[in-house]
Design a protein around this motif. Structure first.
Motif, PDB file in Angstrom:
ATOM      1  N   VAL A 215       0.967  -1.268   0.168  1.00  0.00           N
ATOM      2  CA  VAL A 215      -0.079   0.037   0.048  1.00  0.00           C
ATOM      3  C   VAL A 215       0.718   1.284  -0.078  1.00  0.00           C
ATOM      4  CG1 VAL A 215      -1.739   1.220   1.091  1.00  0.00           C
ATOM      5  CG2 VAL A 215      -1.657  -1.048   1.293  1.00  0.00           C
ATOM      6  N   HIS A 216       0.320   2.198  -0.902  1.00  0.00           N
ATOM      7  CA  HIS A 216       1.175   3.519  -0.910  1.00  0.00           C
ATOM      8  C   HIS A 216       0.140   4.496  -0.919  1.00  0.00           C
ATOM      9  CE1 HIS A 216       1.108   2.511  -5.399  1.00  0.00           C
ATOM     10  NE2 HIS A 216       0.871   3.920  -5.467  1.00  0.00           N
ATOM     11  N   ASP A 217       0.510   5.890  -0.879  1.00  0.00           N
ATOM     12  CA  ASP A 217      -0.227   6.831  -0.871  1.00  0.00           C
ATOM     13  C   ASP A 217      -0.133   7.652  -1.981  1.00  0.00           C
ATOM     14  OD1 ASP A 217       2.196   8.388  -0.808  1.00  0.00           O
ATOM     15  OD2 ASP A 217       1.711   9.331   1.322  1.00  0.00           O
ATOM     16  N   GLN A 218      -0.720   8.837  -2.237  1.00  0.00           N
ATOM     17  CA  GLN A 218      -0.911   9.745  -3.569  1.00  0.00           C
ATOM     18  C   GLN A 218       0.532  10.249  -3.551  1.00  0.00           C
ATOM     19  OE1 GLN A 218      -2.315  10.316  -0.337  1.00  0.00           O
ATOM     20  NE2 GLN A 218      -2.783  12.506  -0.176  1.00  0.00           N
ATOM     21  N   TYR A 219       1.328  10.198  -3.031  1.00  0.00           N
ATOM     22  CA  TYR A 219       2.708  10.568  -3.194  1.00  0.00           C
ATOM     23  C   TYR A 219       3.673   9.517  -3.452  1.00  0.00           C
ATOM     24  CZ  TYR A 219       0.492  14.568  -0.943  1.00  0.00           C
ATOM     25  OH  TYR A 219      -0.168  15.804  -0.647  1.00  0.00           O
ATOM     26  N   ALA A 220       3.312   8.269  -3.524  1.00  0.00           N
ATOM     27  CA  ALA A 220       3.899   7.127  -3.993  1.00  0.00           C
ATOM     28  C   ALA A 220       4.801   6.578  -2.669  1.00  0.00           C
ATOM     29  CB  ALA A 220       4.764   7.232  -5.121  1.00  0.00           C
TER      30      ALA A 220
END
Length: 247
Positions: A215-220
């Motif tokens: 899992v990663h966020d919108q900023y990778a």
């Protein structure tokens, strides 16, 4: 006086560039590109998006703050425009593979503060031998025919930004029960957009499969990695879920 870069000079119509960027950003907020309440990308990402300097973006955000259209807190800036609330996505249980409570089924979960398992540190960008929060889950079906074990390691990023997870560090003794079923909801509430990548691998010569979730966020930025091992003792695995109707 604010610093002016060559990109920040007034346009031919006399409108300062920061005002035009504020208008364009406002249009994106109004058309739902960035929904009400959603955290805005950082200044660097906005500067790249609009092709201007970070100072121009900063001035545009200041203008929108003055007008009450954007608010900023310790987690960043977000739109405050009135509008239709975002449709709440299906709440995902944590960890992947966690079974719903059924009669006769047993499950337990604990957390420890330790060096993550091999492969997890690299995936999370954690320095070798550096400890982090590690979650372990175990469950068995009522008839004992299906066992599930999952190991999750969290990144420094998610522990820094999600208060509910950070609190577990002081009680991560590996003994006390840990209820992290709402972990993904906590991440979303902290302003993180979650991107899941699940890889399913059949373990040769056995009735088991391994599911690896990253899992990663919108900023990778990596947030967590989970490895789930399912010993099904049968030829087929069935995953069942329900998506609620839109209201």
């Amino acid at each position: 006086m604010a610093r002016t870069t060559p990109h920040d000079r007034p346009l031919g119509d006399g409108m300062p560039l920061y005002r035009r960027i504020a208008t364009e950003l406002l249009d994106e907020l109004r058309d739902g590109t960035i929904p009400p309440g959603e955290r805005l990308p950082g200044e660097r990402q906005l500067a790249e998006h609009f092709g201007v300097s970070r100072e121009t973006v900063r001035q545009a955000l200041q203008m929108l703050r003055r007008d009450g259209l954007v608010a900023t807190d310790r987690r960043g800036s977000h739109a405050t425009l009135p509008g239709k609330p975002r449709e709440t996505p299906v709440s995902l249980g944590f960890p992947i593979g966690a079974r719903c409570a059924t009669r006769g089924a047993v499950a337990r979960a604990t957390v420890t503060w330790e060096t993550p398992p091999p492969g997890h540190a690299e995936a999370l960008g954690v320095a070798p031998a550096r400890p982090t929060l590690v979650h372990r889950y175990w469950s068995a079906s009522a008839d004992g025919r299906e066992l599930r074990t999952a190991v999750t390691s969290f990144s420094a990023v998610v522990l820094a930004e999600v208060e509910e997870l950070a609190r577990y560090r002081d009680r991560a003794d590996g003994a006390a029960a840990a209820e992290l079923r709402r972990a993904y909801d906590w991440m979303r509430r902290a302003g993180l957009t979650l991107h899941h990548r699940d890889t399913i691998t059949r373990i040769a010569g056995t009735p088991s499969v391994r599911v690896t979730r990253r899992v990663h966020d919108q900023y990778a930025r990596p947030l967590e990695i989970t490895e789930l091992l399912v010993d099904a003792q049968q030829d087929a695995l069935v995953y069942e879920f329900t998506v609620p109707a839109a209201v």
